[in-house]
Scaffold this motif. Sequence first.
Motif, PDB file in Angstrom:
ATOM      1  N   THR A   1      29.451  41.087  34.591  1.00  0.00           N
ATOM      2  CA  THR A   1      28.943  41.001  35.993  1.00  0.00           C
ATOM      3  C   THR A   1      28.505  42.563  36.407  1.00  0.00           C
TER       4      THR A   1
ATOM      5  N   VAL B   1      42.926  44.454  39.190  1.00  0.00           N
ATOM      6  CA  VAL B   1      41.772  43.956  40.035  1.00  0.00           C
ATOM      7  C   VAL B   1      41.087  43.045  38.933  1.00  0.00           C
ATOM      8  N   SER B   2      40.731  41.917  39.119  1.00  0.00           N
ATOM      9  CA  SER B   2      40.016  41.113  38.453  1.00  0.00           C
ATOM     10  C   SER B   2      38.716  41.745  37.595  1.00  0.00           C
ATOM     11  N   PRO B   3      38.445  41.620  36.452  1.00  0.00           N
ATOM     12  CA  PRO B   3      37.481  42.283  35.669  1.00  0.00           C
ATOM     13  C   PRO B   3      36.081  41.734  36.275  1.00  0.00           C
ATOM     14  N   VAL B   4      36.032  40.501  36.915  1.00  0.00           N
ATOM     15  CA  VAL B   4      34.690  40.234  37.446  1.00  0.00           C
ATOM     16  C   VAL B   4      34.682  41.118  38.627  1.00  0.00           C
ATOM     17  N   VAL B   5      35.518  41.260  39.677  1.00  0.00           N
ATOM     18  CA  VAL B   5      35.633  42.065  40.628  1.00  0.00           C
ATOM     19  C   VAL B   5      35.203  43.771  40.223  1.00  0.00           C
TER      20      VAL B   5
ATOM     21  N   PHE C   1      34.499  41.999  27.995  1.00  0.00           N
ATOM     22  CA  PHE C   1      33.190  41.080  28.266  1.00  0.00           C
ATOM     23  C   PHE C   1      33.223  40.928  29.613  1.00  0.00           C
ATOM     24  N   ASP C   2      34.028  40.642  30.361  1.00  0.00           N
ATOM     25  CA  ASP C   2      33.928  39.974  31.822  1.00  0.00           C
ATOM     26  C   ASP C   2      33.391  41.083  32.603  1.00  0.00           C
TER      27      ASP C   2
END
Lengths: 292, 296
Positions: A233, A114-118, A228-229
């Motif tokens: 978020t 899963v994308s770190p942003v998500v 970080f990412d």
Amino acid sequence: MTRSWTGPRVAPYLFILPNMLLFGAFTIWPAINGFNISLYDSDNGRTFRYVGTENYAEIVSSAEFWRVARLTVVFVIGLVVLTTVAATALALLLNAQRRGRGALRAAYFVPFLVSPVVVGLIWNLALERQNGLVNTALQAVGLGAPGWLLDGGLAMGVIIVVGLWTQVGFYALIVLAGLQGIDRGLYEAARIDGAGTWQQLRLITLPLLRPTTLVVVILATIHAFQAFDYIYTLTGGGPLGATTLIVQFIYESSFESPIRYGLASAAGVVLFVVVFGVTALNYLVGRRQEAV
Amino acid sequence: MVLERAVPAPPTGAPPRRWTSIGEQPPAPAAVVRATVLVAGALFVLAPIVWAVLSSFKTATELAQRPPTLIPQNPTGANYVEALTAFDFGHYFLNSTLVTVLATLLTLAVNAMAAYALAKYNFRGRDTLFLVTLATIMIPLQVIFLPVYQVVTSLGLVNTLWGMIIPAAATPTGVFLLRQYMLSLPDDLIEAARIDGAGEFRIFLRIILPLCRPALAVVAIFSVIWRWNDFLWPLIIAQDESVYTLPVALARFSGQLVVPFHLVLAMSVLSIVPVVVLFLLLQRQIIAGIAQTGFK
């Protein structure tokens, strides 16, 4: 025999050229240049003025930098220790499990995809105080509803645990590979000698797993310093800077007003030296233990 | 008398249970505990994702409802439709796909060529170049993104998809993994092809690349995961909405004053699907790839 430009003498240089051009332009030259920039101060990103080591002096005497550095150390140590222990435990359990091992392994690996942003977005919703998944579940069993992202200490715990959630499946795979490299005969011999499960773990598995553990510790350390990412978020560095780590400090100095390129680059150089030092230390200590 | 003794005494109490699916033996208590811990842990790990997927089918009102619901009362795909049409997420999806596919192809080409040179040729400076390649693993993007940004600016690639594709294409892990794999290929193959008069590039293209398919697959999968999920670099490069990738768009939207959570959830779920499907399809290769290299 003629040696054309495509002959075996010239060919390797042509083969490696594109990669080296990219490395040179986007990694090596920027790394050198980054050190150079750290010796300058800029007027909100416009004119550059040579200041020597002033940026470094400013960092060392900046309370904000030390605060961020302290938080980063807490985060890195917490995440690396948890990841290493949890990945080892998970791999040992998975290794012993026969039925459904593939499906279980996949289930633990999914968060890594899963994308770190998500990851940050989902956990932000899940930890929402009134309506989130976590507090709803806690209240259902009669426990309180803490404001996970509103209390600095809790928020630091949250970013460590969420970091663990995303990567434990990946590191468990590496440990699993290490476990499968251990000679089965050793266990049979130990059993004949009357060693129990616990003794086999302590005397055979863990010592022979040490090279793999070293890889996990080194990779997890590098990853933790770079996190970080998802923090960006999930908490945005808050509450009140309680989860602002050094990478976010560098990001904000580079792109948010007041823009301080030189200061950001100096912090980047410091981060690189620390990561390099910690990695080298991990490696040396790990190797020494192996030699004993 | 002797016969009688050989017959086992009938069990007292209940007849022995048979765990037919596992075998004749009842499972040991430790095995039951282990399986329970593993399954419960997996459910905990997957819970936030499953919950997000379920929530993405709720209406905005149901999302805000208190107490929250677990299963959507009136499941609807409206969030997906609205996100894709009104909010242009289809465009970001396309951008992400373009960046991922092109960057992965470039990574494979460039890394495989470099790995071949390092694995199968003896040339001056080879060991130095290999060490330099390995050392770049230690230089994280976060530390150098400012000077990289300057390079990309001077090349005129800011605010373009190429600015996201090109800088990250040469990956040290890819070169390392492919080189390890190529070392195991026999040199005789290459010699035989040379005697047959094949050129160096032709040998690489026709003989080496097809043999490296398993290693290329692993590098491709990891490249796809990284590029698809990449955030910090696209965030820096994409200043215009037209070049946003999915993670950038999601972060921008969730940073707004009034966050359209129902849309953000739908797009988050949509962004997870391609990599999870890819992983499930290629699970065996991915695990073998990690196992072979330890991903050092």
